[in-house]
Every structure is written in structure tokens, then in C-alpha cells.
Design an enzyme around this catalytic site. Structure first.
Site, short mmCIF file in Angstrom:
data_model
loop_
_atom_site.label_atom_id
_atom_site.label_comp_id
_atom_site.label_asym_id
_atom_site.label_seq_id
_atom_site.Cartn_x
_atom_site.Cartn_y
_atom_site.Cartn_z
NE ARG A 229 -2.96 -7.76 -4.15
CZ ARG A 229 -3.82 -8.29 -3.06
NH1 ARG A 229 -3.18 -8.35 -1.80
NH2 ARG A 229 -5.06 -8.42 -3.02
CG HIS B 8 -1.88 -0.99 1.29
ND1 HIS B 8 -2.09 -1.97 2.53
CD2 HIS B 8 -3.02 -1.49 0.59
CE1 HIS B 8 -3.17 -2.85 2.26
NE2 HIS B 8 -3.58 -2.53 1.05
CB SER C 223 -4.18 -6.63 4.89
OG SER C 223 -3.67 -5.34 4.26
#
Ligand code: PNS
Length: 163
Positions: free
Chosen positions: A91, A18, A129
């Protein structure tokens, strides 16, 4: 006129992927709003306040970035805050379908707002995450994948992360 982009996500917690995207987004936009938005499909591990605190600390030297929270429709937040762009990181392949769906529904909801994707930096291509939380909760060392402050918070939360 200032170009403002909103970078929405769960940020549960903010990762180095991020942070990389924020840094690169700042090359394209005058202002960036990092928005902790509500994802009804996810159960959060960190509270909104904890996530907000971590992001604020991590970006505190970036004058052109601010952090906010929204529990409503993303496109409404973008419009109401004078922005016209949603910034998202892409991603590996698994992100594509979900991101494509979100970009299309957001475009249908407000045709004045565009979603811009940046390829996630190759170092962070396979981290998330979710996977970081999972590894940390089982004692895995996630140092280097998250900012130091976040690493300390993971240690506090899960207690048993190996050095
Ligand atoms: O980091 P995430 O969980 O992949 O981010 C997803 C997020 C929070 C950006 C997405 O769920 C979102 O935009 N939530 C706000 C509600 C909304 O507008 N949803 C999309 C249209 S139905």
C-alpha cells in the site's frame, strides 16, 4: 509444473483490498494459499476460527484458492507446501520498510523462495484491517471496504456501526 504462491497475513478481518489481491494473484499463479499466519506484534480482534470462516466464505467460488493457518516460520510453511513464492500487497509508503525487512529476512532464511509484491488497488490504498476495526468499533460505516459477510461480522462484534 504448477506455480503455487502463499499469500500470508493476519486477515483480521479480510478486506476488499485482500480480495482484490487474491483475484489478481490468481492471474499469475496456478494455486494460491491464503495463509493466516501468526504475527507476534499484533493482538487479534477476531479468532483464527472466525478469520478462517470469513475467508473461506469470501473465496468459496475460487477453485484455485485454499485457506490454511500456520503458527510457525513462514518460509518453512511455503517450502513444506510445494510453493516457491510469497505474495504480498504493497500500500502507501508506510508499508515499504516493513515489507522490505520481511522480504529480506525471508530471503535470508530460504534463498529458494521469492517475495512478489503487487500494488494494492488504488481504491484500497489507504485502508487496512486495523483502521477498519477502529472505525467500526467507534460506530463508523465501513460498508464497501469489506465483503458483506465481514461487514455483518463487524456489526455483530461492535454492535453500533451506523448505516
Ligand atoms: O497482515 P500482517 O500482520 O502484516 O502479516 C504479517 C505476517 C503474518 C505475514 C508475518 O508476521 C509473518 O510472516 N509471520 C509468520 C512468522 C514469520 O515467519 N515471520 C517472518 C520472519 S521472522
Amino acid at each position: 509444473m504448477e506455480k503455487i504462491a502463499v499469500y500470508p497475513g493476519s486477515f483480521d478481518p479480510i478486506t476488499n483490498g485482500h480480495v482484490d489481491l487474491i483475484r489478481r494473484g490468481l492471474r499469475m499463479f496456478d494455486q494460491l494459499i491464503v495463509l493466516i499466519a501468526h504475527n507476534p506484534n499484533k493482538v487479534s480482534r477476531f479468532t483464527v476460527e472466525e478469520r478462517m470462516h470469513m475467508i473461506k466464505e469470501v473465496i468459496k467460488d475460487q477453485e484455485r484458492v485454499r485457506v490454511d493457518v500456520s503458527s510457525g516460520l513462514l518460509v518453512d510453511y511455503v517450502r513444506d507446501n510445494g510453493a516457491s513464492v510469497i505474495l504480498r500487497g504493497l500500500r502507501a509508503l508506510s508499508d515499504f520498510e516493513y515489507e522490505f525487512q520481511m522480504a529480506l529476512i525471508n530471503r535470508r532464511l530460504n534463498r529458494d523462495i521469492e517475495t512478489v509484491f503487487l500494488m494494492t488497488g488504488y481504491k484500497w490504498f489507504y485502508t487496512s484491517s486495523k483502521i477498519i476495526n477502529e472505525a467500526a468499533s467507534l460506530g463508523g460505516n465501513v460498508k464497501g471496504l469489506v465483503p458483506d459477510l465481514v461487514y455483518q461480522n463487524l456489526l455483530k462484534k461492535y454492535g453500533n456501526v451506523k448505516e
